[in-house]
Design a protein around this motif. Structure first.
Motif, PDB file in Angstrom:
ATOM      1  N   MET A   1       0.382  -1.148  -0.019  1.00 39.07           N
ATOM      2  CA  MET A   1       0.107   0.101  -0.271  1.00 39.07           C
ATOM      3  C   MET A   1       1.190   1.600   0.140  1.00 39.07           C
ATOM      4  O   MET A   1       2.024   1.282   0.876  1.00 39.07           O
ATOM      5  N   LYS A   2       0.531   2.525  -0.776  1.00 34.24           N
ATOM      6  CA  LYS A   2       0.990   3.274  -0.401  1.00 34.24           C
ATOM      7  C   LYS A   2      -0.278   4.678   0.016  1.00 34.24           C
ATOM      8  O   LYS A   2      -1.376   4.101  -0.082  1.00 34.24           O
ATOM      9  N   VAL A   3       0.874   5.878   1.068  1.00 36.05           N
ATOM     10  CA  VAL A   3      -0.149   6.630   1.488  1.00 36.05           C
ATOM     11  C   VAL A   3       0.402   7.532   1.045  1.00 36.05           C
ATOM     12  O   VAL A   3       2.025   8.307   1.560  1.00 36.05           O
ATOM     13  N   THR A   4      -0.512   8.482   0.732  1.00 31.32           N
ATOM     14  CA  THR A   4      -0.270   9.625  -0.632  1.00 31.32           C
ATOM     15  C   THR A   4      -0.821  10.783   0.789  1.00 31.32           C
ATOM     16  O   THR A   4      -2.140  10.549   0.909  1.00 31.32           O
ATOM     17  N   VAL A   5      -0.276  11.862   1.625  1.00 37.35           N
ATOM     18  CA  VAL A   5      -0.889  13.001   1.699  1.00 37.35           C
ATOM     19  C   VAL A   5      -1.092  14.558   0.503  1.00 37.35           C
ATOM     20  O   VAL A   5       0.446  14.710  -0.230  1.00 37.35           O
ATOM     21  N   ASP A   6      -1.681  14.896  -0.640  1.00 37.64           N
ATOM     22  CA  ASP A   6      -2.070  15.744  -1.446  1.00 37.64           C
ATOM     23  C   ASP A   6      -1.586  16.610  -0.968  1.00 37.64           C
ATOM     24  O   ASP A   6      -1.356  17.362  -0.478  1.00 37.64           O
ATOM     25  N   GLN A   7      -1.251  17.488  -3.002  1.00 39.78           N
ATOM     26  CA  GLN A   7      -0.622  18.875  -2.718  1.00 39.78           C
ATOM     27  C   GLN A   7      -1.707  19.788  -1.927  1.00 39.78           C
ATOM     28  O   GLN A   7      -1.380  20.197  -1.195  1.00 39.78           O
ATOM     29  N   SER A   8      -3.086  19.340  -2.458  1.00 39.69           N
ATOM     30  CA  SER A   8      -4.233  20.403  -1.835  1.00 39.69           C
ATOM     31  C   SER A   8      -4.487  20.246  -0.107  1.00 39.69           C
ATOM     32  O   SER A   8      -4.170  21.479   0.520  1.00 39.69           O
ATOM     33  N   PHE A   9      -3.429  19.314   0.357  1.00 41.47           N
ATOM     34  CA  PHE A   9      -3.454  19.194   1.936  1.00 41.47           C
ATOM     35  C   PHE A   9      -2.298  20.295   2.607  1.00 41.47           C
ATOM     36  O   PHE A   9      -2.854  21.070   2.790  1.00 41.47           O
ATOM     37  N   ALA A 135     -11.501  16.717  -0.933  1.00 44.32           N
ATOM     38  CA  ALA A 135     -12.919  16.232  -1.389  1.00 44.32           C
ATOM     39  C   ALA A 135     -13.509  17.032  -2.486  1.00 44.32           C
ATOM     40  O   ALA A 135     -13.034  17.670  -2.797  1.00 44.32           O
ATOM     41  N   LEU A 136     -13.212  15.607  -3.983  1.00 46.81           N
ATOM     42  CA  LEU A 136     -14.012  16.155  -4.892  1.00 46.81           C
ATOM     43  C   LEU A 136     -15.935  16.908  -4.576  1.00 46.81           C
ATOM     44  O   LEU A 136     -16.367  17.482  -5.048  1.00 46.81           O
ATOM     45  N   GLY A 137     -16.508  15.700  -3.850  1.00 44.86           N
ATOM     46  CA  GLY A 137     -17.437  16.117  -3.142  1.00 44.86           C
ATOM     47  C   GLY A 137     -18.071  14.893  -4.359  1.00 44.86           C
ATOM     48  O   GLY A 137     -18.230  13.922  -5.048  1.00 44.86           O
ATOM     49  N   GLY A 138     -19.099  14.333  -3.040  1.00 48.17           N
ATOM     50  CA  GLY A 138     -19.830  12.914  -3.492  1.00 48.17           C
ATOM     51  C   GLY A 138     -19.400  11.708  -2.944  1.00 48.17           C
ATOM     52  O   GLY A 138     -19.717  10.610  -3.074  1.00 48.17           O
ATOM     53  N   GLU A 139     -17.860  11.673  -2.813  1.00 51.91           N
ATOM     54  CA  GLU A 139     -17.501  10.582  -2.118  1.00 51.91           C
ATOM     55  C   GLU A 139     -18.098   9.561  -1.155  1.00 51.91           C
ATOM     56  O   GLU A 139     -18.701  10.289  -0.525  1.00 51.91           O
ATOM     57  N   PRO A 154     -17.277  18.634  -1.081  1.00 59.18           N
ATOM     58  CA  PRO A 154     -16.864  19.878  -1.968  1.00 59.18           C
ATOM     59  C   PRO A 154     -15.660  20.125  -1.052  1.00 59.18           C
ATOM     60  O   PRO A 154     -15.993  21.151  -0.226  1.00 59.18           O
ATOM     61  N   GLU A 155     -14.192  20.054  -1.666  1.00 55.94           N
ATOM     62  CA  GLU A 155     -13.414  20.955  -0.622  1.00 55.94           C
ATOM     63  C   GLU A 155     -13.275  20.426   0.503  1.00 55.94           C
ATOM     64  O   GLU A 155     -11.831  21.057   1.612  1.00 55.94           O
ATOM     65  N   GLU A 156     -13.810  19.238   1.032  1.00 56.06           N
ATOM     66  CA  GLU A 156     -13.219  18.639   3.085  1.00 56.06           C
ATOM     67  C   GLU A 156     -12.354  18.175   2.697  1.00 56.06           C
ATOM     68  O   GLU A 156     -12.169  17.876   1.205  1.00 56.06           O
ATOM     69  N   ILE A 157     -11.892  18.273   3.967  1.00 55.05           N
ATOM     70  CA  ILE A 157     -10.546  17.677   4.167  1.00 55.05           C
ATOM     71  C   ILE A 157     -10.916  16.011   4.439  1.00 55.05           C
ATOM     72  O   ILE A 157     -11.510  15.875   5.691  1.00 55.05           O
ATOM     73  N   ILE A 158     -10.930  15.069   3.613  1.00 53.75           N
ATOM     74  CA  ILE A 158     -10.768  13.642   3.841  1.00 53.75           C
ATOM     75  C   ILE A 158      -9.632  12.270   4.032  1.00 53.75           C
ATOM     76  O   ILE A 158      -8.655  12.254   2.945  1.00 53.75           O
ATOM     77  N   TYR A 159      -9.355  11.645   4.626  1.00 53.49           N
ATOM     78  CA  TYR A 159      -9.005  10.263   3.762  1.00 53.49           C
ATOM     79  C   TYR A 159      -9.934   9.530   2.665  1.00 53.49           C
ATOM     80  O   TYR A 159     -10.941   9.187   3.245  1.00 53.49           O
ATOM     81  N   TYR A 160      -9.033   8.614   1.438  1.00 57.93           N
ATOM     82  CA  TYR A 160      -9.508   8.083   0.947  1.00 57.93           C
ATOM     83  C   TYR A 160      -9.587   7.214   0.546  1.00 57.93           C
ATOM     84  O   TYR A 160      -7.870   7.232  -0.252  1.00 57.93           O
ATOM     85  N   GLU A 162      -9.953   4.153  -3.518  1.00 59.86           N
ATOM     86  CA  GLU A 162     -10.865   3.853  -4.736  1.00 59.86           C
ATOM     87  C   GLU A 162     -12.105   3.713  -4.778  1.00 59.86           C
ATOM     88  O   GLU A 162     -12.643   4.354  -5.404  1.00 59.86           O
ATOM     89  N   VAL A 163     -12.404   3.639  -3.085  1.00 57.88           N
ATOM     90  CA  VAL A 163     -14.105   3.586  -3.387  1.00 57.88           C
ATOM     91  C   VAL A 163     -14.183   4.749  -2.267  1.00 57.88           C
ATOM     92  O   VAL A 163     -16.015   4.575  -2.848  1.00 57.88           O
ATOM     93  N   GLY A 164     -14.106   5.399  -1.705  1.00 57.47           N
ATOM     94  CA  GLY A 164     -14.670   6.370  -1.010  1.00 57.47           C
ATOM     95  C   GLY A 164     -13.973   6.868  -0.401  1.00 57.47           C
ATOM     96  O   GLY A 164     -12.691   6.993  -0.007  1.00 57.47           O
ATOM     97  N   ALA A 165     -14.645   8.190   0.471  1.00 55.85           N
ATOM     98  CA  ALA A 165     -14.020   8.396   2.027  1.00 55.85           C
ATOM     99  C   ALA A 165     -13.903   7.536   3.213  1.00 55.85           C
ATOM    100  O   ALA A 165     -15.042   6.868   2.922  1.00 55.85           O
ATOM    101  N   ILE A 166     -12.877   7.743   4.091  1.00 51.64           N
ATOM    102  CA  ILE A 166     -12.703   6.747   5.201  1.00 51.64           C
ATOM    103  C   ILE A 166     -12.782   7.296   6.316  1.00 51.64           C
ATOM    104  O   ILE A 166     -13.407   6.633   7.366  1.00 51.64           O
ATOM    105  N   CYS A 167     -12.577   8.558   6.682  1.00 48.45           N
ATOM    106  CA  CYS A 167     -12.384   9.751   7.246  1.00 48.45           C
ATOM    107  C   CYS A 167     -12.528  10.573   6.920  1.00 48.45           C
ATOM    108  O   CYS A 167     -12.112  11.248   6.559  1.00 48.45           O
TER     109      CYS A 167
END
Length: 235
Positions: A1-9, A135-139, A154-160, A162-167
């Motif tokens: 598994m890879k864990v990545t913190v996106d640039q948006s964060f 988040a893009l919104g709708g996860e 949309p714009e919410e900070i989430i862990y996610y 391929e399926v959706g939001a995790i936290c």
């Protein structure tokens, strides 16, 4: 598994550090013979958490102020608060903590002791890689204790994954889909810091959590610290 913190964060929290502890080969089933140990661990941690509650007005305590300010930097569900605020609120009200399952109890004890948000997910239930970002919104997201999907905004900070939001809302609430249970044999545990003062405590906290897990399960996990300069880790 890879864990990545996106640039948006990092655009919102450039000074943050996300510490990740990966553990495998554990038996997270409740052992009644060890419930006393876990209860004592939580009770001691609750007492130590009093150090973060020095103000009569709960909202004026530094840890609470820091995380409320952090949550004001991105789109959130109304009323969402950080996980450490929820724990410290219980402490301020004199409410006791009781064992849930070993992994959750161990990370809750660390969260209380160091005044930092800690969480964990069942690694086998994560689909693809794990990300932290906007988040893009709708996860898709079904939180603990809910019977229906409550998708991310949309714009919410989430862990996610391929399926959706995790936290959702950074560290507010996690999904039933990846929650730690007695059947969990591998896990990803995360401790979050958003400023330099918190980062000092975080470095101590992740080592303490690693040691607790090794003592309890006999398994030494792997630690990585994700920063703006090093935003990805492989486990």
């Amino acid at each position: 598994m890879k864990v990545t913190v996106d640039q948006s964060f990092w655009e919102i929290f450039p000074q943050a550090q996300i510490s990740v502890l990966s553990v495998t080969g554990i038996d997270n089933r409740i052992d009644k013979a060890k419930l006393g140990y876990l209860q004592e661990l939580l009770s001691q941690a609750s007492q130590k958490a009093q150090a973060f509650l020095t103000e009569d007005n709960f909202a004026h305590n530094e840890v609470i102020k820091e995380w409320r300010e952090a949550f004001s930097q991105f789109k959130t569900k109304k009323g969402a608060r950080s996980s450490i605020e929820a724990l410290l609120k219980r402490v301020s009200q004199g409410r006791e903590f009781h064992p849930i399952n070993p992994l959750v109890d161990l990370y809750n004890s660390i969260s209380l002791t160091y005044g930092l948000p800690c969480g964990g997910e069942d690694a086998a239930c994560i689909q693809g890689d794990l990300h932290l970002g906007k988040a893009l919104g709708g996860e898709s997201f079904r939180p603990l204790g809910e019977d229906e999907d409550l998708p991310a905004l949309p714009e919410e900070i989430i862990y996610y994954d391929e399926v959706g939001a995790i936290c959702r809302n950074f560290n507010w609430r996690e999904a039933q889909r990846t929650m730690l249970t007695e059947e969990t044999t591998s896990a990803v545990l995360i401790i979050e810091a958003i400023n330099d003062v918190q980062k000092v405590r975080e470095l101590e906290a992740i080592v303490a959590l690693q040691e607790l897990i090794q003592d309890y399960f006999g398994v030494k996990g792997t630690v990585s610290h994700l920063t703006k300069e090093v935003p990805t880790a492989n486990f």
